[in-house]
Design a protein around this motif. Structure first.
Motif, short mmCIF file in Angstrom:
data_model
loop_
_atom_site.label_atom_id
_atom_site.label_comp_id
_atom_site.label_asym_id
_atom_site.label_seq_id
_atom_site.Cartn_x
_atom_site.Cartn_y
_atom_site.Cartn_z
N GLU A 131 0.77 -1.31 0.13
CA GLU A 131 0.00 0.13 -0.01
C GLU A 131 0.91 1.30 0.04
N LYS A 132 1.94 1.24 0.90
CA LYS A 132 2.84 2.35 1.08
C LYS A 132 3.52 2.61 -0.38
N TYR A 133 4.09 1.87 -0.93
CA TYR A 133 5.06 1.87 -2.12
C TYR A 133 4.43 1.51 -3.48
N GLY A 134 3.06 1.13 -3.51
CA GLY A 134 2.58 0.94 -4.66
C GLY A 134 3.16 -0.19 -5.60
N ILE A 135 3.76 -1.34 -4.88
CA ILE A 135 4.35 -2.18 -5.68
C ILE A 135 3.70 -3.54 -5.24
N PRO A 136 3.80 -4.48 -6.25
CA PRO A 136 3.10 -5.64 -6.05
C PRO A 136 3.71 -6.67 -5.15
N GLN A 137 2.98 -7.49 -4.29
CA GLN A 137 3.31 -8.28 -3.44
C GLN A 137 3.51 -9.63 -4.32
N ILE A 138 4.62 -10.30 -4.19
CA ILE A 138 4.78 -11.61 -4.89
C ILE A 138 4.92 -12.74 -3.65
N SER A 139 3.80 -13.53 -3.19
CA SER A 139 4.11 -14.17 -2.24
C SER A 139 4.08 -15.74 -2.83
N THR A 140 5.00 -16.43 -2.96
CA THR A 140 4.96 -17.82 -3.60
C THR A 140 4.03 -18.81 -2.71
N GLY A 141 3.78 -18.58 -1.45
CA GLY A 141 2.87 -19.43 -0.56
C GLY A 141 1.31 -19.02 -1.33
N ASP A 142 0.98 -17.76 -1.33
CA ASP A 142 -0.29 -17.55 -2.07
C ASP A 142 -0.43 -18.12 -3.39
N ILE A 143 0.32 -18.00 -4.19
CA ILE A 143 0.45 -18.40 -5.65
C ILE A 143 0.07 -19.97 -5.51
N LEU A 144 0.99 -20.59 -4.69
CA LEU A 144 0.67 -22.05 -4.54
C LEU A 144 -0.41 -22.38 -3.80
N ARG A 145 -0.97 -21.98 -2.95
CA ARG A 145 -2.22 -22.22 -2.31
C ARG A 145 -3.42 -22.00 -3.50
N GLU A 146 -3.22 -20.79 -4.23
CA GLU A 146 -4.20 -20.66 -5.23
C GLU A 146 -4.16 -22.05 -6.40
N ALA A 147 -2.94 -22.44 -6.49
CA ALA A 147 -2.84 -23.38 -7.59
C ALA A 147 -3.41 -24.86 -6.97
N VAL A 148 -3.36 -24.92 -5.43
CA VAL A 148 -3.79 -26.18 -5.09
C VAL A 148 -5.53 -25.90 -4.94
N ARG A 149 -5.79 -24.90 -4.77
CA ARG A 149 -7.31 -24.46 -4.68
C ARG A 149 -7.97 -24.82 -6.11
N ASN A 150 -7.27 -24.43 -7.07
CA ASN A 150 -7.70 -24.64 -8.72
C ASN A 150 -7.33 -26.03 -8.93
N GLY A 151 -6.59 -26.91 -8.38
CA GLY A 151 -6.41 -28.39 -8.86
C GLY A 151 -5.48 -28.22 -10.19
N THR A 152 -4.70 -27.09 -10.41
CA THR A 152 -3.78 -27.15 -11.48
C THR A 152 -2.62 -28.19 -11.52
N PRO A 153 -1.78 -28.49 -12.57
CA PRO A 153 -0.87 -29.48 -12.24
C PRO A 153 0.14 -28.91 -11.23
N LEU A 154 0.54 -27.98 -11.14
CA LEU A 154 1.45 -27.29 -10.27
C LEU A 154 0.80 -27.59 -8.73
N GLY A 155 -0.56 -27.42 -8.54
CA GLY A 155 -1.18 -27.49 -7.29
C GLY A 155 -1.08 -28.79 -6.88
N LEU A 156 -1.24 -29.76 -7.95
CA LEU A 156 -1.31 -31.26 -7.45
C LEU A 156 -0.04 -31.69 -7.23
N GLN A 157 0.99 -31.15 -7.66
CA GLN A 157 2.53 -31.37 -7.31
C GLN A 157 2.84 -30.73 -5.96
#
Ligand code: AP5
Length: 217
Positions: A23-49
């Motif tokens: 919020e302060k610096y206007g830059i994106p957060q890149i959270s590998t944990g969040d990206i992986l959890r989303e892949a798990v939720r969506n059942g993608t090949p990455l998520g399955l692994q």
């Protein structure tokens, strides 16, 4: 340009600080944990692994997460900077990041390590409740939702993350000690490491993080 890495044990408060810094610096957060959890939720090949490894409290293989981050850093919103949360987690990941940024003519500006003792880490992780829908994070006693068990933002029932159960937390802490702790001297040797006491309130820790980012060590 603000290219920042947040380091710290599981539950040290990286995600909590990342939200404020974004919020302060206007830059994106890149959270590998969040990206992986989303892949798990969506059942993608990455998520399955990744799913079974995450559930077991183990790290996902370096090549998988490095590939994710390399692609993410190429996106336009990273042009003015980025905040990496939960990556790198191993020295090979840090080396791969260094190479990927060099190819893009970029560097890391600072690595902020949140220092929190193990007992407080356990209390934070075991008390965490998360919204499975919007990703908001609460704590049973330190930052509870207005209505117990319900997300303030979207009314969804809060959950305990699968890997926040006590035996998984211990596994995550031992993975951190074995694989991630060595990143601090690695970044320190490059003059990038800024240590911050992560034990205060979220607001107090945020002030300290901004201070080291803007005022040097
Ligand atoms: P990831 O999601 O990155 O988990 P983590 O590093 O274990 O971090 P956490 O999300 O648990 O905690 P946090 O530091 O963000 O703390 P938070 O702000 O939520 O990774 C999960 C899994 O994905 C890994 O185990 C692995 O399997 C895989 N993975 C991810 N990245 C990987 C990689 N690069 N390589 C390989 N595998 C990878 O805070 C915690 C709690 O404390 C909350 O309840 C919060 O409200 C509270 N709190 C925070 N700050 C304060 C404060 N100052 N005072 C009081 N309470 C606070």
């Amino acid at each position: 340009m603000v290219n920042v890495i947040l380091l710290g044990a599981p539950g040290a408060g990286k995600g909590t600080q990342a939200k404020r810094l974004v919020e302060k610096y206007g830059i994106p957060q890149i959270s590998t944990g969040d990206i992986l959890r989303e892949a798990v939720r969506n059942g993608t090949p990455l998520g399955l692994q990744a799913g079974p490894l995450m559930s077991a409290g183990k790290l996902v293989p370096d090549d998988l997460v490095v590939g994710i981050v390399r692609e993410r850093l190429k996106q336009a919103d990273c042009g003015a900077g980025f905040l990496l949360d939960g990556f790198p987690r191993t020295v090979p990941q840090a080396e791969a990041l260094e190479r990927a940024l060099a190819e893009m003519g970029r560097v890391v500006d600072a690595v902020v390590e949140l220092e929190v003792p193990a007992d407080l880490i356990r209390a934070r992780v075991l008390g965490r409740r998360s919204c499975p829908s919007c990703g908001a994070v609460y704590h049973l006693t330190d930052s509870p939702p207005s209505q117990p068990g319900i997300c303030d933002r979207d009314g969804t029932a809060l959950i305990t993350r699968d890997d926040d159960r006590p035996e998984k937390v211990e596994k995550r802490l031992s993975e951190f000690a074995a694989l991630t702790r060595s990143l601090s001297p690695w970044f320190d040797a490059r003059g990038l490491l800024r240590r911050v006491d992560g034990t205060g309130s979220p607001e107090g820790v945020f002030r300290s993080v901004v201070q080291v980012l803007e005022g040097g060590r």
